[in-house]
Design a protein around this motif. Structure first.
Motif, short mmCIF file in Angstrom:
data_model
loop_
_atom_site.label_atom_id
_atom_site.label_comp_id
_atom_site.label_asym_id
_atom_site.label_seq_id
_atom_site.Cartn_x
_atom_site.Cartn_y
_atom_site.Cartn_z
N ALA A 1 0.81 -1.21 0.00
CA ALA A 1 0.00 0.00 0.00
C ALA A 1 0.85 1.27 0.00
O ALA A 1 0.47 2.28 -0.60
CB ALA A 1 -0.94 0.01 1.21
N SER B 1 -1.09 7.93 -2.79
CA SER B 1 -0.43 7.13 -1.76
C SER B 1 -1.13 7.26 -0.42
O SER B 1 -1.37 6.26 0.28
CB SER B 1 1.04 7.55 -1.62
N ALA C 1 -4.34 5.34 -0.52
CA ALA C 1 -4.11 3.89 -0.50
C ALA C 1 -3.73 3.42 0.90
O ALA C 1 -4.24 2.39 1.38
CB ALA C 1 -2.99 3.54 -1.49
N THR D 1 -6.36 1.13 3.09
CA THR D 1 -5.88 -0.19 3.48
C THR D 1 -5.95 -0.36 4.99
O THR D 1 -6.33 -1.42 5.50
CB THR D 1 -4.43 -0.40 2.98
N ILE E 1 0.44 2.32 -10.25
CA ILE E 1 -0.40 2.08 -9.07
C ILE E 1 -0.93 0.65 -9.08
O ILE E 1 -0.95 -0.04 -8.06
CB ILE E 1 -1.55 3.10 -9.00
N LEU F 1 0.02 -1.70 -6.01
CA LEU F 1 -1.05 -1.93 -5.05
C LEU F 1 -1.83 -3.22 -5.32
O LEU F 1 -2.30 -3.87 -4.38
CB LEU F 1 -2.00 -0.73 -5.07
N ALA G 1 -8.82 0.45 -1.94
CA ALA G 1 -7.59 1.25 -2.01
C ALA G 1 -7.21 1.52 -3.46
O ALA G 1 -6.78 2.64 -3.80
CB ALA G 1 -6.46 0.52 -1.28
N LEU G 2 -7.36 0.52 -4.32
CA LEU G 2 -7.02 0.68 -5.73
C LEU G 2 -7.91 1.71 -6.40
O LEU G 2 -7.43 2.59 -7.14
CB LEU G 2 -7.13 -0.67 -6.45
N ALA H 1 -6.97 5.22 -5.12
CA ALA H 1 -5.66 5.67 -5.57
C ALA H 1 -5.68 6.05 -7.05
O ALA H 1 -5.19 7.12 -7.45
CB ALA H 1 -4.60 4.60 -5.30
#
Length: 417
Positions: free
Chosen positions: A150, A184, A187, A191, A359, A363, A405-406, A409
């Motif tokens: 992450a 970042s 993410a 996470t 990314i 990730l 998170a993906l 981001a």
């Protein structure tokens, strides 16, 4: 020609299945090396091209050797037990506080020493912390794996895959932060929230509020100093565009040598406890990617990407990042990054597309245990402690933690423009 291409794809698929599932409990490296050897023996990839593919990972091998030497030296000198004791005392009997503390430490290590360092360095410390706190280790061990990926695009040095994907065109520090600073942070934050929710039942109780911390001796201080110096060295050489592998290997070898000479110790116990099998695993994966290139997949993917960019730049960026995120779990993100780098060189898409693929490569591996080299190193570290996490156990957590998170981001990167 078609039959040879189909054979390569069949071997790649079988090898991937072997690495993921580990039939007969055989190590991942055996399946990767067997698949690589098979494409050469069958004449599907000339031996000299296979050796060339292995050589592409030279910097990665050196980097891993250095980090594993640093980690093993630190472990043997009691640095991890010392860190663990202080972490438990700072948590004050709260598992939730200990969880947050370990997560923050992981984010810092990943940012300044790389995600592989987090897997190698933090995992033993977390085991020691859980043992001292008398609490189950697994929730905290998952932190080591997930934060390693992450936080792996905070800086260029945070993940060797960053250097593989960008090659000689790594953006300088300020443009990098402008592109990846917000993605970042999102993410890392997403996470943390998702992982904490998934592990909330395991973290519901308390733990030891205070434990005795043994003082750190000269060897431990040497290892701690070496880790700090290594972080500074890696930051410096990265900003100067120098490969990270050799400096890391030199720092690891020097640290181990200084401690061994001071203690007048036999180097063999230190050497034999290092997880050397990760090196042939990476080499085998690089060979398989080179074999796949022979099937024309690079030209096809480049064509698809160019067509996507013509239709919608942001749409192509989102799709490319998502596809790479999933694909990195199939062939590991280092070879996937190498493959993506070649595709990007041919397609020459806008920067936002390149950044979205990075990314995805960094990730995406939070989905499975073989998605990144850091996760494989993490797995080796916990197996050495007598524990294990199977493919499906990790997937059950990863499928809940990685996608939010993906999305955040990549979405943030697209908003930046």
């Amino acid at each position: 020609m078609l039959s040879s291409h189909l054979t390569i794809w069949a071997i790649a698929a079988a090898t991937t299945a072997g690495v993921l599932i580990r039939p007969f409990k055989l190590p991942e490296a055996i399946w990767a090396v067997a698949g690589a050897a098979l494409v050469v023996v069958l004449g599907l990839l000339p031996a000299h091209e296979a050796l060339g593919a292995v050589a592409k990972g030279n910097d990665v091998y050196l980097f891993l050797i250095g980090m594993m030497l640093l980690s093993e030296t630190a472990r043997r000198e009691g640095l991890f037990d010392w860190v663990a004791g202080h972490a438990v005392n700072m948590a004050g009997g709260s598992q939730m506080r200990l969880f947050t503390l370990v997560y923050a430490i992981g984010a810092v290590i990943t940012t300044f020493l790389s995600n592989d360092a987090t897997a190698v360095v933090l995992t033993p410390a977390v085991y020691a912390a859980a043992r001292k706190a008398r609490t189950p280790a697994l929730p905290y061990l998952f932190i080591c794996a997930f934060i390693a990926n992450a936080a792996s695009f905070v800086l260029p040095i945070s993940n060797p895959a960053n250097l593989v994907l960008y090659g000689a065109h790594v953006p300088s520090l300020w443009p990098w932060i402008k592109s990846f600073g917000l993605p970042s942070l999102l993410a890392i934050g997403a996470t943390y929230v998702c992982l904490r929710l998934v592990m909330r039942k395991e973290l519901a109780g308390g733990c030891e509020p205070r434990v005795e911390v043994e003082p750190l001796h000269a060897g431990g201080w040497t290892a701690l100093g070496a880790l700090v110096v290594t972080a500074v060295v890696l930051m410096t050489v990265s900003f100067k565009g120098i490969d990270l592998g050799l400096p890391t290997a030199i720092m690891g070898a020097l640290t181990a040598a200084v401690v061994l000479v001071r203690d007048r110790a036999n180097p063999w116990p230190l050497v034999k406890d290092i997880s050397w099998s990760v090196l042939p695993l990476v080499a085998g994966l690089f060979v398989l990617v080179e074999a796949l290139r022979q099937t024309g997949v690079i030209a096809t993917l480049a064509h698809w990407l160019m067509a996507g960019v013509q239709g919608s730049v942001y749409g192509a960026a989102a799709v490319a990042g998502s596809v790479l995120a999933v694909g990195s779990n199939v062939v590991n993100n280092l070879p996937a990054g190498l493959l993506a780098s070649t595709v990007l060189q041919q397609a020459k898409p806008p920067q936002v597309v390149i950044d979205a693929t990075l990314i995805g490569v960094d990730l995406g591996p939070n989905l499975s245990i073989t998605g990144s080299l850091a996760t494989i190193l993490w797995l080796a570290a916990i197996r050495r402690e007598g524990d294990d996490v199977g493919f499906f156990r990790f997937l059950k957590v990863g499928v809940l933690v990685m996608p939010p998170a993906l999305v955040l981001a990549i979405g943030a990167r697209l908003l930046i423009g």
